[in-house]
Design a protein around this motif. Structure first.
Motif, PDB file in Angstrom:
ATOM      1  N   ASP A  75       1.048  -1.363  -0.020  1.00  0.00           N
ATOM      2  CA  ASP A  75      -0.237   0.396   0.102  1.00  0.00           C
ATOM      3  C   ASP A  75       0.703   1.283   0.008  1.00  0.00           C
ATOM      4  O   ASP A  75       0.590   2.629  -0.453  1.00  0.00           O
ATOM      5  N   ARG A 429      -3.221   6.410  10.510  1.00  0.00           N
ATOM      6  CA  ARG A 429      -3.514   4.243  10.611  1.00  0.00           C
ATOM      7  C   ARG A 429      -4.300   4.255  11.545  1.00  0.00           C
ATOM      8  O   ARG A 429      -4.685   2.741  11.811  1.00  0.00           O
ATOM      9  N   GLN A 430      -4.352   5.242  13.066  1.00  0.00           N
ATOM     10  CA  GLN A 430      -4.953   4.142  14.178  1.00  0.00           C
ATOM     11  C   GLN A 430      -5.888   4.277  14.045  1.00  0.00           C
ATOM     12  O   GLN A 430      -6.874   2.651  14.437  1.00  0.00           O
ATOM     13  N   GLU A 432      -8.020   3.236  11.383  1.00  0.00           N
ATOM     14  CA  GLU A 432      -7.964   1.671  10.583  1.00  0.00           C
ATOM     15  C   GLU A 432      -7.399   0.956  11.444  1.00  0.00           C
ATOM     16  O   GLU A 432      -8.506  -0.343  11.210  1.00  0.00           O
ATOM     17  N   GLU A 433      -6.401   1.128  12.881  1.00  0.00           N
ATOM     18  CA  GLU A 433      -6.484   0.183  13.355  1.00  0.00           C
ATOM     19  C   GLU A 433      -7.311  -0.311  14.770  1.00  0.00           C
ATOM     20  O   GLU A 433      -7.414  -1.720  14.177  1.00  0.00           O
ATOM     21  N   ASP A 434      -8.220   0.757  15.156  1.00  0.00           N
ATOM     22  CA  ASP A 434      -9.299   0.323  15.732  1.00  0.00           C
ATOM     23  C   ASP A 434     -10.010  -0.261  15.343  1.00  0.00           C
ATOM     24  O   ASP A 434     -10.762  -0.973  16.186  1.00  0.00           O
ATOM     25  N   VAL A 435     -10.710   0.243  14.140  1.00  0.00           N
ATOM     26  CA  VAL A 435     -11.316  -0.504  13.223  1.00  0.00           C
ATOM     27  C   VAL A 435     -11.599  -2.181  13.097  1.00  0.00           C
ATOM     28  O   VAL A 435     -12.892  -2.847  13.676  1.00  0.00           O
ATOM     29  N   THR A 436     -10.141  -1.870  12.545  1.00  0.00           N
ATOM     30  CA  THR A 436      -9.863  -3.707  12.110  1.00  0.00           C
ATOM     31  C   THR A 436     -10.051  -4.821  13.664  1.00  0.00           C
ATOM     32  O   THR A 436     -10.044  -5.733  14.172  1.00  0.00           O
ATOM     33  N   ARG A 437      -9.447  -3.978  14.676  1.00  0.00           N
ATOM     34  CA  ARG A 437      -8.794  -4.868  16.145  1.00  0.00           C
ATOM     35  C   ARG A 437     -10.921  -4.895  16.482  1.00  0.00           C
ATOM     36  O   ARG A 437     -11.200  -6.188  17.177  1.00  0.00           O
ATOM     37  N   ALA A 439     -13.474  -5.274  14.706  1.00  0.00           N
ATOM     38  CA  ALA A 439     -13.679  -6.143  14.264  1.00  0.00           C
ATOM     39  C   ALA A 439     -13.513  -7.503  14.676  1.00  0.00           C
ATOM     40  O   ALA A 439     -13.785  -8.720  13.753  1.00  0.00           O
ATOM     41  N   THR A 440     -12.573  -7.665  14.272  1.00  0.00           N
ATOM     42  CA  THR A 440     -11.519  -9.044  14.596  1.00  0.00           C
ATOM     43  C   THR A 440     -12.223  -9.421  16.384  1.00  0.00           C
ATOM     44  O   THR A 440     -11.661 -11.022  16.306  1.00  0.00           O
ATOM     45  N   SER A 484     -14.388   1.287  21.245  1.00  0.00           N
ATOM     46  CA  SER A 484     -15.406   2.071  20.898  1.00  0.00           C
ATOM     47  C   SER A 484     -16.258   3.261  21.348  1.00  0.00           C
ATOM     48  O   SER A 484     -17.056   4.186  20.902  1.00  0.00           O
TER      49      SER A 484
END
Length: 543
Positions: A75, A429-430, A432-437, A439-440, A484
């Motif tokens: 990316d 990118r924090q 993006e990282e929070d949203v990914t965490r 979701a996982t 969140s």
């Protein structure tokens, strides 16, 4: 037996050079230390390593280029793809043509095709050498990504140009139209073969794993064979094995997304590849140093080719080539950054003119290294008619001189230019990282609940499974709530503190485990198992 002894001795020299570079009171790049150590080895023994150009190219370039393509952030590369392409392709072509004509004008005794070949091998840059130089003065991330992307592509473009120059030197003829068509085949077929070999190998691995399970050693060995397989297959159809290795490495990232290996396989494979990268790059620089005494011993005969009698003319030629490379790179970097700013402004973005130190740092970062040496050593020993390849020793001497001088200049200039250099701010990118965490974590909770119900139905002891699953799900729920409800900074602080406390505990566990092992109160198998667990815990929170 002699060949095995040489390889082992070279590996020992690489290890020693790494230790010496850390012990030195001044900051010297490891490649420079390796060259000096290799020179000491060459002076202290009468034995010389005879390098077969084709074998050298096969052993060193495919794995190094494959690994560069595999590990480069895709990316980040795409974000600055225009700048990378301008540097990797435009600058290489300008360097090959401009420096080729300049070298031929400066040294008329060197045939034009050989001058173009020398220009082609000094055009690729080496990000590993730059990283070693800037170890104590960190390079800004975006700048390093651009340098890595440039190096990945200009390795291939420079060495493909070298291939055409050698062909012209061997045949004595060169056609622009035929070269253009041949370049399309060489490049296109090379990249396609790299992609196909990687996809075929990874899919075959996945099919075998699904049916019979995964063997870590086999998985690692397959990853080692892929670049060599792509390279050899491409060379068989007269395509670029270099581009095939690059294409295989880039494809490896995407091929593994849908066919994940076991965690233990990835960890061990990364360790193996780190060792290979360190060893191959180190051996190349040690070999350069080991060859220097022989090259210098023949300096008087080499300079005779140029029509001069004083060996110091060789130093003049090296400095002139380095100055020409620096001038071309500075001008191209400046124009590339200006074009980038104009494109951004046309899209309505406001950007300031780049700091002159940024242009200077990008220019000095054009350090030549392993690829340049590997390329120049592939010059043929003889022409098709059996006569010696013209000015081969001179080309090797000049390329080696360019590597050493560029390393010395960069080791002095880069730390000064990079100190307190401010790059344009990077987007965070924090989020993006929070949203990914989140979701996982939600996916993990759903999977745990499903597993809990299944085990409870099978055994009938629902309370035990419910309480145990609740403990694990609470960990994920705390993560979701912390990320969140606006307390992400507090959560990250807690995680850092948790890591600090855990590392202190791991250190105490290691001391106790070592003491128990010394007193023979615990067996070696238990020590190995617990050490592995402690290593994983420490790697997680130190990484």
């Amino acid at each position: 037996m002699a060949a095995v002894s040489v390889v082992l001795f070279l590996l020992l020299a690489v290890v020693v050079s790494g230790a010496i570079s850390r012990m030195l009171p001044i900051s010297l790049p490891t490649p420079l230390v390796q060259i000096m150590l290799g020179a000491v080895i060459g002076l202290s023994t009468s034995y010389r390593v005879e390098l077969d150009p084709e074998l050298f190219l096969l052993l060193f370039l495919p794995p190094l280029l494959f690994l560069d393509g595999w590990r480069i952030p895709k990316d980040e590369l795409l974000k600055d793809v225009s700048t990378v392409v301008e540097l990797a392709l435009g600058l290489v072509l300008l360097t090959v043509i401009g420096m080729g004509l300049f070298i031929h004008w400066m040294i008329p005794a060197m045939p034009l095709a050989v001058a173009f070949a020398l220009a082609a091998v000094v055009s690729p840059t080496d990000p590993i050498a730059v990283s070693a130089i800037a170890a104590r003065v960190p390079i800004p991330k975006r700048m390093m990504h651009i340098l890595e992307g440039e190096s990945l592509l200009n390795d291939a473009s420079g060495l493909v140009c070298l291939r055409f120059a050698i062909a012209a030197a061997l045949t004595g003829a060169f056609s622009v139209g035929a070269a253009a068509l041949n370049f399309l085949w060489v490049a296109g077929a090379g990249l396609a073969i790299g992609v196909v070999v990687t996809l075929a190998a990874t899919r075959a691995k996945a099919w075998v794993t699904r049916r019979w399970g995964e063997d870590t050693g086999s998985q690692i060995l397959v990853s080692l064979l892929i670049p060599f397989g792509a390279y050899l297959l491409a060379e068989q159809v007269h395509a670029s094995g270099i581009l095939a290795a690059v294409g295989a490495g880039v494809t490896m990232t995407f091929a593994e997304i849908s066919r994940q290996a076991l965690a233990v396989t990835r960890m061990r494979r990364n360790s193996v590849w780190d060792t290979i990268q360190f060893s191959l790059n180190g051996i190349i620089f040690v070999l350069l140093g080991e060859q220097l005494p022989g090259i210098l011993a023949g300096a008087r005969q080499t300079v005779a080719v140029t029509g001069h009698s004083a060996p110091w003319w060789l130093a003049v030629y090296v400095l002139a080539i380095v100055a020409g490379l620096a001038l071309l790179r500075s001008l191209w970097v400046w124009m590339s950054l200006r074009l980038t700013i104009l494109r951004k402004r046309n899209r309505g973005e406001s950007l300031q003119s780049p700091d002159w130190r940024l242009i200077a740092a990008m220019s000095f970062a054009g350090v030549r290294g392993a690829i340049t040496l590997a390329g120049v050593l592939t010059l043929p020993l003889a022409l098709d008619d059996g006569s010696p390849f013209p000015a081969r020793d001179l080309a090797i001497f000049l390329a080696a001189g360019v590597i050493i001088v560029s390393l010395v200049l960069a080791s002095v200039a880069l730390p000064i230019l990079l100190r307190d250099l401010r790059m344009p701010p990077e987007p965070s990118r924090q989020a993006e990282e929070d949203v990914t965490r989140i979701a996982t974590a939600k996916a993990a909770i759903a999977a745990i609940e499903q597993r809990q119900h299944m085990l409870a139905e099978e055994s009938g002891d629902a309370d035990l499974y419910t309480s145990t699953a609740a403990r694990v799900m609470d960990f994920y729920r705390e993560r979701i709530e912390g990320l969140s409800d606006g307390r992400s900074d507090d959560l990250r602080m807690q995680e850092r503190l948790f890591g600090d406390f855990l590392l202190a505990g791991v250190a105490a566990e290691r001391r106790t485990l070592a003491e128990l092992a010394r007193r023979r109160e615990v067996g070696s198998a238990t020590v190995q198992k617990l050490t592995r667990e402690l290593d994983l815990a420490e790697a997680r929170f130190r990484g």
